[in-house]
Design a protein around this motif. Structure first.
Motif, PDB file in Angstrom:
ATOM      1  N   ASP A  33     -12.011   5.249   4.644  1.00 30.47           N
ATOM      2  CA  ASP A  33     -10.924   4.421   5.684  1.00 30.47           C
ATOM      3  C   ASP A  33      -9.547   4.948   5.357  1.00 30.47           C
ATOM      4  O   ASP A  33      -8.586   4.135   4.601  1.00 30.47           O
ATOM      5  CB  ASP A  33     -10.932   3.147   5.474  1.00 30.47           C
ATOM      6  N   TRP A  34      -9.578   6.296   5.556  1.00 38.93           N
ATOM      7  CA  TRP A  34      -7.992   6.925   5.579  1.00 38.93           C
ATOM      8  C   TRP A  34      -7.778   7.620   6.913  1.00 38.93           C
ATOM      9  O   TRP A  34      -8.549   8.267   7.471  1.00 38.93           O
ATOM     10  CB  TRP A  34      -8.198   8.262   4.636  1.00 38.93           C
ATOM     11  N   GLN A  35      -6.650   7.020   7.648  1.00 37.37           N
ATOM     12  CA  GLN A  35      -6.171   7.641   8.847  1.00 37.37           C
ATOM     13  C   GLN A  35      -4.714   7.757   8.648  1.00 37.37           C
ATOM     14  O   GLN A  35      -3.848   7.139   8.190  1.00 37.37           O
ATOM     15  CB  GLN A  35      -6.577   6.737   9.924  1.00 37.37           C
ATOM     16  N   PHE A  36      -4.423   9.137   9.705  1.00 35.92           N
ATOM     17  CA  PHE A  36      -3.118   9.398   9.347  1.00 35.92           C
ATOM     18  C   PHE A  36      -2.995  10.416  10.597  1.00 35.92           C
ATOM     19  O   PHE A  36      -3.593  10.851  11.237  1.00 35.92           O
ATOM     20  CB  PHE A  36      -2.540  10.292   8.138  1.00 35.92           C
ATOM     21  N   SER A  37      -1.431  10.612  10.728  1.00 41.74           N
ATOM     22  CA  SER A  37      -1.051  11.522  11.755  1.00 41.74           C
ATOM     23  C   SER A  37      -0.730  12.921  10.973  1.00 41.74           C
ATOM     24  O   SER A  37      -0.279  12.902   9.977  1.00 41.74           O
ATOM     25  CB  SER A  37       0.465  11.264  12.259  1.00 41.74           C
ATOM     26  N   ALA A  38      -1.302  14.001  11.467  1.00 43.25           N
ATOM     27  CA  ALA A  38      -1.237  15.593  10.908  1.00 43.25           C
ATOM     28  C   ALA A  38       0.073  15.770  10.902  1.00 43.25           C
ATOM     29  O   ALA A  38       0.531  16.303   9.572  1.00 43.25           O
ATOM     30  CB  ALA A  38      -1.927  16.389  11.581  1.00 43.25           C
ATOM     31  N   THR A  39       0.996  15.646  11.656  1.00 41.86           N
ATOM     32  CA  THR A  39       2.440  15.995  11.737  1.00 41.86           C
ATOM     33  C   THR A  39       3.093  14.957  10.699  1.00 41.86           C
ATOM     34  O   THR A  39       4.007  15.807  10.028  1.00 41.86           O
ATOM     35  CB  THR A  39       3.142  15.724  13.198  1.00 41.86           C
ATOM     36  N   SER A  40       2.864  13.785  10.660  1.00 44.21           N
ATOM     37  CA  SER A  40       3.554  12.819   9.629  1.00 44.21           C
ATOM     38  C   SER A  40       3.124  13.285   8.347  1.00 44.21           C
ATOM     39  O   SER A  40       3.809  13.352   7.250  1.00 44.21           O
ATOM     40  CB  SER A  40       3.337  11.403   9.920  1.00 44.21           C
ATOM     41  N   LEU A  41       1.953  13.686   8.188  1.00 48.01           N
ATOM     42  CA  LEU A  41       1.279  14.302   6.714  1.00 48.01           C
ATOM     43  C   LEU A  41       2.101  15.447   6.191  1.00 48.01           C
ATOM     44  O   LEU A  41       2.601  15.729   5.179  1.00 48.01           O
ATOM     45  CB  LEU A  41      -0.124  14.402   6.713  1.00 48.01           C
ATOM     46  N   ARG A  42       2.455  16.523   7.229  1.00 45.60           N
ATOM     47  CA  ARG A  42       3.164  17.496   6.918  1.00 45.60           C
ATOM     48  C   ARG A  42       4.328  17.304   6.421  1.00 45.60           C
ATOM     49  O   ARG A  42       5.048  17.762   5.386  1.00 45.60           O
ATOM     50  CB  ARG A  42       3.338  18.444   8.281  1.00 45.60           C
ATOM     51  N   ALA A  43       5.208  16.328   7.092  1.00 48.56           N
ATOM     52  CA  ALA A  43       6.712  15.963   6.870  1.00 48.56           C
ATOM     53  C   ALA A  43       6.601  15.130   5.468  1.00 48.56           C
ATOM     54  O   ALA A  43       7.422  15.561   4.636  1.00 48.56           O
ATOM     55  CB  ALA A  43       7.172  14.991   7.814  1.00 48.56           C
ATOM     56  N   ALA A  44       5.529  14.209   5.211  1.00 48.68           N
ATOM     57  CA  ALA A  44       5.453  13.510   4.054  1.00 48.68           C
ATOM     58  C   ALA A  44       5.424  14.532   2.820  1.00 48.68           C
ATOM     59  O   ALA A  44       5.851  14.263   1.611  1.00 48.68           O
ATOM     60  CB  ALA A  44       4.504  12.323   4.032  1.00 48.68           C
ATOM     61  N   CYS A  45       4.438  15.354   2.939  1.00 54.04           N
ATOM     62  CA  CYS A  45       4.254  16.131   1.947  1.00 54.04           C
ATOM     63  C   CYS A  45       5.071  17.554   1.590  1.00 54.04           C
ATOM     64  O   CYS A  45       4.958  18.500   0.653  1.00 54.04           O
ATOM     65  CB  CYS A  45       2.802  16.957   1.784  1.00 54.04           C
TER      66      CYS A  45
END
Length: 378
Positions: free
Chosen positions: A81-93
């Motif tokens: 149960d992991w869901q996320f936005s790829a663009t947001s993940l890039r920014a967060a990391c």
């Protein structure tokens, strides 16, 4: 935290149960990977942060292999149960560039990087890679792999990769050995289960239908599927009708009191007849599924078997049951008897594939996110 050079990458293979990470510089091999258990982290970004904190270094670029279909910016793991936005993940990391592909797409991209020591032949076949490393096809020119070896000739027949783990992964490598190989993503594990032996398997299919409704191959060809199969055979042996509706279940989805896949394998290796019967049936189902997919994709170049359940089976894997079901395809039986089949014994195939994708040795469907935005790769 140390920020690594611009040619340094974070590579990750994210399954339903475990996430594995490594740092890699383009001119060198990937460093040792670290395995984290997903249940200890709220989301993927937290798992990435934990790896980088332990490594004491941050890579400016990343390539991720995820156990889910890669269809746009919004992603959710199939069996976590992991869901996320790829663009947001890039920014967060804090990554300048991010590639995301399906985990079996990455693994299939790594197949040409295999050496003989990375796999065990189960069926020699007549249309795949010989022990010398060249493929028995006509025409084309030999292509060197990323390690300097010879992986085959342009125009070779497709390779199928199939692996039971938390789910059932599948992908196909087209034109292995060509100058521009191409991976075909697949969600074949979600195809409907078809009982290979109606006399033996229909009662199990009925029990599975009562439990889940529609039954896919992935429901049964997975770690939880092996555990479920053992439980159903145990109830049948005890003379009780299968009872798929039960009051309690464990966190892994097993009925209370049932044993897990690892315990099934342990008992099979110790000579327990019931556990051996469950493993044999499981291997036969895997062979039947692999044979169907080989025909569907025209994967006469070879079938490669991998996955956590296969690794866990070890010496309990019933090769005879697998091959018998693989070849049991009526008028296509002779064709399937000519297909090379290998059991893989390397644990870094997705990392090898991610490296080949990043340097452009193979085309793979997925996402590329950088300062220019999100692009879908075909």
């Amino acid at each position: 935290m140390l920020t690594l050079d611009d040619d340094e990458w974070l590579l990750a293979d994210i399954g339903g149960t475990y996430a594995r990470f490594a740092h890699w510089r383009v001119a060198t091999a990937a460093g040792p990977f670290q395995r984290l258990r997903n249940e200890h982290y709220a989301d993927l970004a937290e798992a990435v942060s934990a790896f980088e904190a332990a490594a004491g270094a941050h890579a400016p670029r990343a390539a991720l292999a995820l156990a889910t279909p890669i269809l746009g910016d919004q992603l959710r793991l199939t069996n976590r149960d992991w869901q996320f936005s790829a663009t947001s993940l890039r920014a967060a990391c804090g990554w300048r560039r991010l590639y995301i592909v399906n985990d079996f797409v990455a693994a299939a991209a790594g197949l040409p990087d295999l050496h003989d020591g990375d796999r065990q032949p189960l069926q020699a076949g007549t249309s795949g890679v010989t022990s010398g490393g060249t493929r028995s096809v006509t025409g084309g020119s030999a292509i060197a792999d990323t390690r300097g070896g010879t992986i085959g000739r342009a125009g070779a027949r497709p390779w199928l990769l199939l692996g039971p783990g938390t789910g059932l992964g599948c992908a196909v490598l087209l034109d292995p050995g060509a100058a521009a190989e191409h991976v075909l993503a697949s969600e074949a594990g979600h195809m409907s289960f078809a009982p290979p032996d109606p006399r033996l398997d229909l009662p199990l299919q009925r029990a599975a239908n009562q439990r889940w409704g529609r039954v896919s191959w992935e429901r049964l060809l997975s770690g939880s599927g092996l555990a479920w199969l053992h439980g159903e055979l145990a109830r049948d042996l005890a003379g009780g009708a299968p009872d798929p509706v039960r009051a309690g279940e464990s966190a892994e989805g097993r009925p209370d009191g049932a044993i897990d896949a690892a315990e099934v394998v342990r008992r099979a290796l110790a000579g327990d007849g019931l556990a051996q019967a469950a493993v044999t049936r499981f291997c036969g189902w895997l062979g039947a599924c692999a044979g169907d997919l080989c025909l569907a994709f025209g994967a006469d170049g070879g079938v490669h078997l991998t996955g956590g359940v296969l690794n866990g089976l070890g010496a309990a894997f019933d090769v005879e049951a697998f091959l018998r079901a693989f070849r049991d395809k009526g008028r296509a039986a002779e064709r399937l008897a000519r297909v090379p089949i290998w059991r893989l014994n390397c644990d870094d195939l997705a990392f090898r594939g991610l490296r080949r994708i990043v340097v452009g040795r193979v085309r793979a469907p997925g996402l590329l996110i950088d300062d220019g935005g999100l692009a879908e790769l075909a």
